[in-house]
Design an enzyme around this catalytic site. Structure first.
Site, mmCIF file in Angstrom:
data_model
loop_
_atom_site.group_PDB
_atom_site.id
_atom_site.type_symbol
_atom_site.label_atom_id
_atom_site.label_comp_id
_atom_site.label_asym_id
_atom_site.label_seq_id
_atom_site.Cartn_x
_atom_site.Cartn_y
_atom_site.Cartn_z
ATOM 1 N N GLU A 171 -10.236 6.950 4.332
ATOM 2 C CA GLU A 171 -9.037 6.033 5.554
ATOM 3 C C GLU A 171 -8.607 7.524 6.163
ATOM 4 O OE1 GLU A 171 -5.778 4.359 3.470
ATOM 5 O OE2 GLU A 171 -6.270 5.280 2.040
ATOM 6 N N ASP A 177 0.739 -1.612 -0.083
ATOM 7 C CA ASP A 177 -0.018 0.223 0.849
ATOM 8 C C ASP A 177 0.521 1.406 -0.467
ATOM 9 O OD1 ASP A 177 -2.216 1.807 -0.478
ATOM 10 O OD2 ASP A 177 -3.050 -0.185 1.418
#
Length: 758
Positions: A535, A339
């Site tokens: 997020e 990520d």
């Protein structure tokens, strides 16, 4: 092949950046042209030498043979091995490096460092943010990559998580939580296909989707990226991968899919984004692994590792789960990508260290999303390899996985944008598909007195901050990372959809705050809920209720004395039990995207609501985490969802009549695909007494293999399928109903079903 139209069918009006011709050739075509020029020069030399009486040399000796990796007729494995044998260590490390487009201010670094992948993070877009500008930007990056000695094309990734959501004007579909409410894998596959076509039209090869997290705590800011709280729902929705990747990766309009975030990110303690998932291995395997197993079986091309930890160990350095379980046990043959700056988080401090790079690559990460400090990353990885701390075998394995997908995508033959798809971005066809998805996701939770559906001639007062706001109804990951309120991209708001559905648009009056309502209106519709987040910004560890603006708006509507319908636009269940008693109806609209008319389709009864809760709905935020089967009393259970017309007989039976069954079952096919289908069965208590426990039985007309099931336990008794109610829905109130569903392979013929109850 997927990219045969790239550079060959784009038309003369393409206008690529840098003054390139409309039909820019692929790298192989360029090399062929150079060989022809070399051969032509040799022939001219032969003629000159003959005229001078000199014997000519053999011209063929000056024409270099084509490398085997350039031959599309060879198997992919052979091409990979040939190319790998020609690559230096720097070439190989470059292929493992992914850089954000914004970090490449010096475009020549793409070639100098042999970088293998570029991405656009949320909001990282060209100027202007148009499909054509994206295509030109992509082709420019690709030309630079092809200028290197080996001419290895880049693979370009984006977070196209609910449509091609980085691009203004693209079709924005409902977020995954809404798609989970549809329980329709066939619809999700069609959405994957439409998304892939729009992504292809900008040149992009790869999307970081689908998110297959099993969200177990609604406080988590990424809950809306989950299809549901039980593994069966996201497992069924892995059909999105089939839509994205197509029949083959090199087919027109196919792109590489990514299963993310591996593994357990939806189960962190407290719903803490990037937190720690504290579970036994058995629980991790039971709850969080099944969707990834299904994704691997569908041939997903890449897997992204989660920021989160498992029992204190960060996933980006977890060799057992990445190499042993994912690549070994599950047999994943694609490549694993980190990520955003995930490797840099292993030691909890900012800045790459040699230990972080070594541990992540040795754990099994094949490509590192740097995304900015690529020079430092490359230097560290080179040093670790030369020191023997990262084996060359690990570097070669990573390169084999990455290069195989580039060959499978057809990038070596046709590396440029397929402009035949560019004009279809945001097309009417795709927007109609999105509208279908919106209306199928609408989940009716309360409808006292049958206030819904609205009559098209009704005088309606509409209020709420989400009624006339494309940005709010689309949520995060829309044009920018966190999303934003307002006119962020073209589409239809809920209010616009309602006015189009009404017989007289002037009878639909709007004021955001509810000012001006009086008793002359037939009904008030409040479109309230959350505003965009993604997020980090989206975690809600405290209050999960409506904000003060929404509460004040609702108070004004209730004071008018007319029925109040609440349309809740949110990325998760909210704490609304304290206000629910004052609402006549509640419709969970989730985050519908750009096609708000799909909400109006259900409000006005053009289509009855069919959505089923993909999450258990809390009675209070203090219950979090709350999930099916945990013994906590829900406000609305997993799978709850009302409709307008009901199913089964019109009148409930008399429990005293010995000839009357105590329940009935209605079996319907929801969707079909090649070799399989999805079915839903609605069970209704036909008596005036509670029904404690029910079973539905049927005998399929042919061979049948059950895939995933939800809201019931399915077993086999010989040729008969037996469905038994789950703990939360086994008891049915008088006249009450519930529904369960399943996916299967075999005949989709509708069988005769019987229902029995206690």
């Amino acid at each position: 092949m997927r990219r045969t139209t790239r550079g060959t069918q784009r038309g003369t009006a393409e206008g690529t950046a840098g003054g390139m011709p409309a039909r820019a050739p692929g790298r192989t075509a360029v090399r062929d042209r150079l060989r022809r020029l070399t051969a032509g020069a040799a022939v001219s030399l032969m003629v000159a030498c003959t005229l001078n009486g000199t014997a000519p040399a053999a011209a063929s000796a000056d024409v270099p043979p084509a490398p085997a990796y350039e031959d599309p007729a060879l198997p992919v494995d052979d091409r990979v091995e040939d190319l790998l044998s020609r690559m230096s260590l720097d070439d190989k490390i470059g292929q493992m490096t992914q850089v954000d487009r914004g970090a490449l201010e010096n475009r020549s670094d793409l070639a100098a460092y042999r970088i293998g992948s570029v991405l656009s993070g949320g909001g990282s877009a060209p100027t202007p943010n148009t499909p054509q500008a994206w295509a030109e930007m992509y082709d420019s990056f690709q030309r630079t990559a092809l200028s290197t000695p080996l001419g290895i094309p880049v693979i370009y990734g984006v977070d196209a998580v609910h449509g091609h959501n980085n691009v203004r004007g693209a079709t924005i579909f409902p977020h995954n939580i809404g798609l989970g409410a549809t329980r329709d894998p066939g619809l999700v596959e069609r959405i994957g296909r439409a998304t892939a076509e729009e992504v292809s039209g900008t040149g992009i090869d790869w999307t970081f989707a689908p998110c297959l997290c099993v969200a177990r705590d609604d406080r988590w800011g990424r809950t809306y990226e989950s299809f549901g709280e039980t593994p069966e729902i996201p497992s069924a929705m892995t059909t999105l991968i089939d839509g994205l990747q197509g029949a083959s990766l090199d087919a027109p309009g196919s792109i590489l899919a990514t299963a993310k975030h591996y593994i357990g990110d939806g189960g962190t303690t407290g719903g803490d984004d990037q937190g720690d998932t504290r579970l036994s291995e058995a629980e991790l395997r039971e709850v969080h692994l099944p969707p990834f197993r299904e994704a691997v079986e569908r041939g997903v091309g890449s897997v992204m590792v989660s920021y989160s930890s498992w029992n204190g160990v960060k996933m980006h350095g977890h060799r057992y789960l990445i190499t042993d379980v994912l690549k070994g046990e599950l047999g994943f043959t694609g490549f694993v990508v980190s990520d955003w700056a995930g490797v840099d988080q292993l030691d909890g401090r900012q800045g790459f260290t040699a230990a972080e790079v070594r541990d992540a690559v040795n754990a099994g990460i094949d490509m590192v999303m740097v995304p900015h400090d690529y020079r430092r990353f490359i230097e560290l990885l080179r040093g670790e390899v030369r020191a023997g701390r990262v084996p060359m075998e690990r570097i070669d394995d990573a390169n084999r996985r990455i290069l195989a997908k580039k060959f499978e995508l057809g990038l070596f033959e046709n590396p440029y944008t397929d402009r035949s798809y560019t004009a279809g971005i945001g097309s009417a066809e795709h927007r109609e598909l999105a509208r279908e998805a919106v209306r199928k996701s609408q989940t009716l939770l309360k409808n006292d007195g049958g206030v819904l559906p609205l009559d098209t001639s009704a005088k309606v007062f509409v209020a709420g901050k989400n009624a006339d706001d494309i940005g709010n109804q689309s949520g995060g990951w829309t044009i920018t990372w966190q999303g934003g309120s307002g006119d962020v991209t073209p589409g239809t708001t809920v209010l616009e959809g309602m006015r189009a559905a009404a017989s007289d648009p002037s009878r639909v009056v709007y004021d955001r705050y509810g000012n001006g309502i009086d008793g002359s209106y037939d009904v008030a519709v409040a479109v309230v809920g959350e505003t965009p987040y993604a997020e980090m910004e989206g975690d809600r560890p405290g209050s999960m209720g409506l904000d003060q603006e929404d509460l004040a708006t609702l108070s004004r509507l209730r004071a008018a004395g007319v029925p109040v319908v609440v349309v809740l636009v949110s990325g998760r269940p909210l704490d609304i039990a304290g206000q629910l008693g004052g609402w006549d109806a509640l419709l969970a609209a989730w985050l519908p995207g750009t096609e708000g008319a799909g909400v109006a389709d259900v409000l006005y009864g053009d289509h009855a609501p069919t959505g089923k809760l993909p999450m258990t709905w809390m009675r209070s935020a203090g219950q979090q985490p709350i999930n099916d089967g945990d013994g906590k009393e829900a406000l609305f259970p997993l799978g709850h969802g009302l409709t307008y017309d009901g199913t089964g007989p019109d009148e409930p039976g008399d429990p005293g009549d010995p000839g009357q069954e105590r329940c009935t079952a209605h079996y319907r096919i929801v969707s079909q695909w090649s070799g399989g289908f999805q079915a839903e069965v609605t069970v209704r208590n036909d008596t005036s007494a509670p029904l404690d426990g029910w079973q539905v039985r049927w005998t399929p007309s042919g061979a049948l293999t059950i895939g995933s099931a939800w809201n019931a336990v399915l077993t086999r008794a010989g040729d008969t399928v037996v469905a038994t109610g789950s703990g939360w829905n086994a008891r049915l109130a008088p006249g009450g109903s519930t529904a369960f569903g399943f996916t299967a392979t075999g005949s989709p013929a509708v069988p005769a079903v019987s229902c029995s109850g206690g």
